[in-house]
Write a protein that holds these residues in place. Sequence first.
Motif, mmCIF file in Angstrom:
data_model
loop_
_atom_site.group_PDB
_atom_site.id
_atom_site.type_symbol
_atom_site.label_atom_id
_atom_site.label_comp_id
_atom_site.label_asym_id
_atom_site.label_seq_id
_atom_site.Cartn_x
_atom_site.Cartn_y
_atom_site.Cartn_z
ATOM 1 N N GLU A 174 -64.690 107.447 63.113
ATOM 2 C CA GLU A 174 -64.627 108.287 62.118
ATOM 3 C C GLU A 174 -64.230 107.459 61.065
ATOM 4 O O GLU A 174 -63.777 106.459 60.943
ATOM 5 C CB GLU A 174 -63.412 109.131 62.356
ATOM 6 C CG GLU A 174 -63.648 110.346 63.126
ATOM 7 C CD GLU A 174 -62.282 111.376 63.311
ATOM 8 O OE1 GLU A 174 -62.524 112.237 63.843
ATOM 9 O OE2 GLU A 174 -61.300 110.977 62.692
ATOM 10 N N ARG A 175 -65.053 107.926 59.758
ATOM 11 C CA ARG A 175 -64.932 107.429 58.390
ATOM 12 C C ARG A 175 -64.244 108.518 57.822
ATOM 13 O O ARG A 175 -64.513 109.585 57.629
ATOM 14 C CB ARG A 175 -66.174 107.068 58.009
ATOM 15 C CG ARG A 175 -66.832 106.178 58.672
ATOM 16 C CD ARG A 175 -68.002 105.664 58.423
ATOM 17 N NE ARG A 175 -67.610 104.537 57.517
ATOM 18 C CZ ARG A 175 -68.336 103.311 56.756
ATOM 19 N NH1 ARG A 175 -69.458 103.652 56.532
ATOM 20 N NH2 ARG A 175 -67.973 102.472 56.425
ATOM 21 N N ARG A 176 -63.083 107.926 57.044
ATOM 22 C CA ARG A 176 -62.472 109.013 56.234
ATOM 23 C C ARG A 176 -62.376 108.633 54.604
ATOM 24 O O ARG A 176 -62.304 107.337 54.449
ATOM 25 C CB ARG A 176 -61.009 109.033 56.883
ATOM 26 C CG ARG A 176 -60.992 109.541 58.165
ATOM 27 C CD ARG A 176 -59.485 109.673 58.873
ATOM 28 N NE ARG A 176 -59.649 110.089 60.284
ATOM 29 C CZ ARG A 176 -58.654 110.377 60.961
ATOM 30 N NH1 ARG A 176 -57.591 110.237 60.520
ATOM 31 N NH2 ARG A 176 -58.653 110.968 62.097
ATOM 32 N N VAL A 177 -62.239 109.543 53.779
ATOM 33 C CA VAL A 177 -62.154 109.495 52.359
ATOM 34 C C VAL A 177 -61.063 110.369 51.958
ATOM 35 O O VAL A 177 -60.972 111.442 52.389
ATOM 36 C CB VAL A 177 -63.495 109.728 51.769
ATOM 37 C CG1 VAL A 177 -63.365 109.685 50.083
ATOM 38 C CG2 VAL A 177 -64.704 109.038 52.099
ATOM 39 N N PHE A 178 -60.240 109.580 51.043
ATOM 40 C CA PHE A 178 -58.973 110.335 50.713
ATOM 41 C C PHE A 178 -59.170 110.543 49.066
ATOM 42 O O PHE A 178 -59.490 109.329 48.278
ATOM 43 C CB PHE A 178 -57.763 109.605 50.882
ATOM 44 C CG PHE A 178 -57.448 109.789 52.369
ATOM 45 C CD1 PHE A 178 -56.708 110.547 53.039
ATOM 46 C CD2 PHE A 178 -57.995 108.705 53.109
ATOM 47 C CE1 PHE A 178 -56.541 110.322 54.488
ATOM 48 C CE2 PHE A 178 -57.819 108.371 54.531
ATOM 49 C CZ PHE A 178 -57.148 109.433 55.033
ATOM 50 N N ILE A 179 -58.743 111.743 48.532
ATOM 51 C CA ILE A 179 -58.903 111.918 47.046
ATOM 52 C C ILE A 179 -57.565 112.872 46.788
ATOM 53 O O ILE A 179 -57.176 113.457 47.757
ATOM 54 C CB ILE A 179 -60.268 112.435 46.471
ATOM 55 C CG1 ILE A 179 -60.614 113.917 47.246
ATOM 56 C CG2 ILE A 179 -61.353 111.515 46.872
ATOM 57 C CD1 ILE A 179 -61.794 114.633 46.841
ATOM 58 N N ARG A 180 -57.229 112.565 45.344
ATOM 59 C CA ARG A 180 -56.231 113.652 45.011
ATOM 60 C C ARG A 180 -56.925 114.771 43.975
ATOM 61 O O ARG A 180 -57.737 114.338 43.237
ATOM 62 C CB ARG A 180 -55.347 112.826 43.927
ATOM 63 C CG ARG A 180 -54.583 111.767 44.806
ATOM 64 C CD ARG A 180 -53.470 112.342 45.255
ATOM 65 N NE ARG A 180 -52.399 111.639 45.974
ATOM 66 C CZ ARG A 180 -51.486 111.854 46.813
ATOM 67 N NH1 ARG A 180 -51.394 113.093 47.100
ATOM 68 N NH2 ARG A 180 -50.897 111.054 47.610
ATOM 69 N N ALA A 181 -56.462 115.835 44.371
ATOM 70 C CA ALA A 181 -57.173 116.909 43.610
ATOM 71 C C ALA A 181 -56.327 116.999 42.336
ATOM 72 O O ALA A 181 -55.412 116.261 42.038
ATOM 73 C CB ALA A 181 -56.811 118.429 44.343
ATOM 74 N N PRO A 182 -56.978 117.707 41.427
ATOM 75 C CA PRO A 182 -56.202 117.465 39.738
ATOM 76 C C PRO A 182 -54.669 117.784 39.922
ATOM 77 O O PRO A 182 -54.013 117.290 39.093
ATOM 78 C CB PRO A 182 -57.011 118.505 39.172
ATOM 79 C CG PRO A 182 -58.290 118.672 39.695
ATOM 80 C CD PRO A 182 -58.168 118.678 41.415
ATOM 81 N N GLY A 183 -54.325 118.899 40.743
ATOM 82 C CA GLY A 183 -52.833 119.221 41.042
ATOM 83 C C GLY A 183 -52.084 118.043 41.843
ATOM 84 O O GLY A 183 -50.942 118.288 41.714
ATOM 85 N N GLY A 184 -52.684 117.111 42.386
ATOM 86 C CA GLY A 184 -52.045 115.757 43.090
ATOM 87 C C GLY A 184 -51.927 116.097 44.456
ATOM 88 O O GLY A 184 -51.528 115.297 45.135
ATOM 89 N N GLN A 185 -52.523 117.196 45.094
ATOM 90 C CA GLN A 185 -52.626 117.436 46.242
ATOM 91 C C GLN A 185 -53.640 116.365 46.946
ATOM 92 O O GLN A 185 -54.651 115.905 46.531
ATOM 93 C CB GLN A 185 -53.116 118.729 46.793
ATOM 94 C CG GLN A 185 -52.251 119.817 46.267
ATOM 95 C CD GLN A 185 -52.789 120.477 44.853
ATOM 96 O OE1 GLN A 185 -53.485 119.856 44.057
ATOM 97 N NE2 GLN A 185 -51.806 121.356 44.114
#
Length: 81
Positions: A56-67
């Motif tokens: 598995e390859r995972r990508v993490f991002i923050r939504a504009p509200g910080g989630q």
Amino acid sequence: MHIIPAGDEGYPLPAAALKESIDHVAFHLEGYGAFREKLQGLGIHYSLMDLADIQERRVFIRAPGGQLVEAVFSEPVPEST
């Protein structure tokens, strides 16, 4: 969705919310390379995690509200050199 024990994190929460909180949500997607290219093209910061043992390859991002949002791709993980 991952639920974890919660603290007040510097802002007031109702008593019920102090018991647990949503840590992040995850989506299973296809097209790992195209997804990363899109994020780069939009100037969106992200972090990566490769899990070779389960491919598995995972990508993490923050939504504009910080989630925190996790994108999970079931794709071969390249061998490290």
